[in-house]
Every structure is written in structure tokens, then in C-alpha cells.
Scaffold this motif. Sequence first.
Motif, PDB file in Angstrom:
ATOM      1  N   GLY A 220       0.888  -1.293   0.010  1.00  0.00           N
ATOM      2  CA  GLY A 220       0.057   0.108  -0.007  1.00  0.00           C
ATOM      3  C   GLY A 220       0.652   1.346  -0.124  1.00  0.00           C
ATOM      4  O   GLY A 220       0.612   2.284  -0.562  1.00  0.00           O
ATOM      5  N   ILE A 221       1.829   1.192   0.731  1.00  0.00           N
ATOM      6  CA  ILE A 221       2.860   2.503   0.740  1.00  0.00           C
ATOM      7  C   ILE A 221       3.342   2.736  -0.826  1.00  0.00           C
ATOM      8  O   ILE A 221       3.501   3.766  -1.062  1.00  0.00           O
ATOM      9  N   GLY A 222       3.789   1.443  -1.322  1.00  0.00           N
ATOM     10  CA  GLY A 222       4.518   1.758  -2.740  1.00  0.00           C
ATOM     11  C   GLY A 222       3.385   2.331  -3.563  1.00  0.00           C
ATOM     12  O   GLY A 222       3.785   3.266  -4.433  1.00  0.00           O
ATOM     13  N   ILE A 227       1.303   6.849  -6.870  1.00  0.00           N
ATOM     14  CA  ILE A 227       0.220   7.731  -7.254  1.00  0.00           C
ATOM     15  C   ILE A 227       0.230   9.023  -6.692  1.00  0.00           C
ATOM     16  O   ILE A 227       0.091  10.168  -7.592  1.00  0.00           O
ATOM     17  N   TYR A 228       0.687   9.336  -5.593  1.00  0.00           N
ATOM     18  CA  TYR A 228       0.751  10.815  -4.804  1.00  0.00           C
ATOM     19  C   TYR A 228       2.241  11.098  -4.969  1.00  0.00           C
ATOM     20  O   TYR A 228       2.141  12.446  -4.668  1.00  0.00           O
ATOM     21  N   GLY A 229       3.094  10.246  -5.133  1.00  0.00           N
ATOM     22  CA  GLY A 229       4.539  10.947  -4.991  1.00  0.00           C
ATOM     23  C   GLY A 229       4.845  10.779  -3.532  1.00  0.00           C
ATOM     24  O   GLY A 229       4.271  10.715  -2.453  1.00  0.00           O
ATOM     25  N   PHE A 230       6.160  11.503  -3.069  1.00  0.00           N
ATOM     26  CA  PHE A 230       6.388  11.436  -1.672  1.00  0.00           C
ATOM     27  C   PHE A 230       7.396  12.893  -1.499  1.00  0.00           C
ATOM     28  O   PHE A 230       8.512  12.531  -1.975  1.00  0.00           O
ATOM     29  N   PRO A 232       8.765  14.691   0.895  1.00  0.00           N
ATOM     30  CA  PRO A 232       9.945  14.595   1.662  1.00  0.00           C
ATOM     31  C   PRO A 232      10.997  14.306   1.130  1.00  0.00           C
ATOM     32  O   PRO A 232      11.998  14.624   1.422  1.00  0.00           O
ATOM     33  N   LEU A 233      11.090  13.172   0.204  1.00  0.00           N
ATOM     34  CA  LEU A 233      12.149  12.660  -0.463  1.00  0.00           C
ATOM     35  C   LEU A 233      12.441  13.247  -1.803  1.00  0.00           C
ATOM     36  O   LEU A 233      13.116  12.525  -2.543  1.00  0.00           O
ATOM     37  N   GLY A 234      11.365  14.162  -2.229  1.00  0.00           N
ATOM     38  CA  GLY A 234      11.374  14.710  -3.557  1.00  0.00           C
ATOM     39  C   GLY A 234      11.042  13.523  -4.616  1.00  0.00           C
ATOM     40  O   GLY A 234      11.418  13.679  -5.891  1.00  0.00           O
ATOM     41  N   ILE A 235      10.172  12.761  -4.646  1.00  0.00           N
ATOM     42  CA  ILE A 235       9.657  11.640  -5.319  1.00  0.00           C
ATOM     43  C   ILE A 235       8.474  12.151  -5.835  1.00  0.00           C
ATOM     44  O   ILE A 235       7.307  12.581  -5.152  1.00  0.00           O
TER      45      ILE A 235
END
Length: 285
Positions: A220-222, A227-230, A232-235
Motif C-alpha cells: 500500500g505504501i508503494g 500515485i501521490y509521490g512523496f 519529503p524525499l522529492g519523489i
Amino acid sequence: MGELFTVALLNPMVNLLVLLNNLLFGSFGLAIIAFTILVRVVTFPLTYRQLHVTRQMQAVQPRIQEINKKYSDPKRRQEEMMKLYRESGVNPLGCLGPMLIQFPILIALYSAVRIALPNSPEALEKLSSHVYDWAYLQHALPMREFFLGMDLRHPNLLMVVLVGVTTYLQSKTTVTVSTDERVRQQQAMMNVMLPLMFAFFALQFPSGVSLYWVVNSIVGIGFNILIYGFQPLGIEPFFKVRAPQPAPAVVPAPAAAAVPSAPESRTPTHGPGRSKRQNRRRRPQ
């Protein structure tokens, strides 16, 4: 309904677990991991649809809050919200379909893991009743209960901690946007309470079920990052979902100032620039 659930969902999942156990060198822990990932990948279109609708709803939250502040009449407020949904192309019930479809799948998945971990002769007999009458599957019973030194039939403290941590990380990677301070506080509280609640449940469940939940949360995190990116890590999001743009509010145009109409064109047949009436008035008596 119970018979349909067993035949259509539960039995196929139990047999898939047994099959994966045979294919993965008799390791039931690896079978749970592969089984969870496989089911989540197959149901990814439903998950994607649900997260997409959630993202659309988040995009119109500022407008919804404006409507709530502007209109005190519940009927008028509902009308304005429905108008906003139509203009933005958002279906507030769009996530219910994927959720309703996924719900029995998740229940069957959880039940299949519990059934496949017999801790008594009676439970083993129950497992045999769910396994198809194929020699390749029947000969796999009973399956080995140990994985990485833990008994999958009983709770394990390490798995309890992992359940809480992965549940918390999954909630943190789920984008929730709200300008309402009260809503943000509620979301922050839920981000803490849900992991604690699931960790408490894991104290009562076999560690095989906890292993399923940990893998399910990691997948689910993946999906959330895809879909949303992340930030804090610039993803950046892998799936570029265009957020709906609410239609701008219609501002009534100011009344145009009265413009004097141009004088009616006269044909100068009785003198330049004069009408017939003017010429009659000036005619000598």
C-alpha cells in the motif's frame, strides 16, 4: 451468500496459498508474502480508482469549505455542493464502488491466511475441506508453520511492532489536504490511533496474519508513492493524475451604462441635414 463467498473467493485463495507454498520450497511464510503481493497487484486497478477519486475530492475541499461558510441553509448548501461536483467532474460516491468490491476480497484474504494455519487436528481437518481434491495440493498438508524462526500460528512481538510501524507509514504516505485546522487535528490523531489499534489486534492474531498485514501495508505504501509521490524525499507521482479544476465562480457583469443612440439618419431631400418636419416649420407662411 455464505456459500457463494466460500466457493467464489475463500476456497480459491486457500488453494492458491497451498499452491504457492509448494512452488516456494515449502515455505509458508514466502507463500503468504507472494500471495499478498499477487492479490494486491491484481486488484490494483480498483485501488487506483479509489485513490484517484480521493485525490479529486481533496482538490475541491477548499471550495466545499467556502460553501459551508457562505450558506447556512442546508438545502441551499447541498445544491451548491452538487453544482460544484458537476462543474468539477467529481463523483463523491465514485470511491464506494472499488471499496465495496475490495472489501469481500480483503475478508477472504484474511480468512484464507487464518484457515491455512491450522493449530489443532480439527483446524487441519477444516483446512482439508477447503483444499481441492488434487494430489499435488493434498500432499502438501500439513504445511510448515515456522518462518524466520517464528511460529506463524501464534502472536509474535516483532510482528506486532512491524504492524504498527507499517500502518503508520502507510497513513503518512496517503495525501490528505485540508485547510480546516480541526480536520487536520483529527487526521493527525487518526494517524496515531490506527497503528496502535492494529498493533493491539496483532497481539491476538497469529503472526502469519500479521505477516500478511505487514506485506499488505508495504505494498500500500508503494501504491501511494506511485500515485501521490512523496515530497519529503522529492519523489514525484509516477501516475500523473490531473486534479480537477473547479469552474470559476460566475461574476455578474455590471449593468452597462446607457449609451445614447445615434441620431436617425435623415435623407437630406429638403436641405442638408434637415428633416421634412424641420423644413415645414421654416417654410414661410
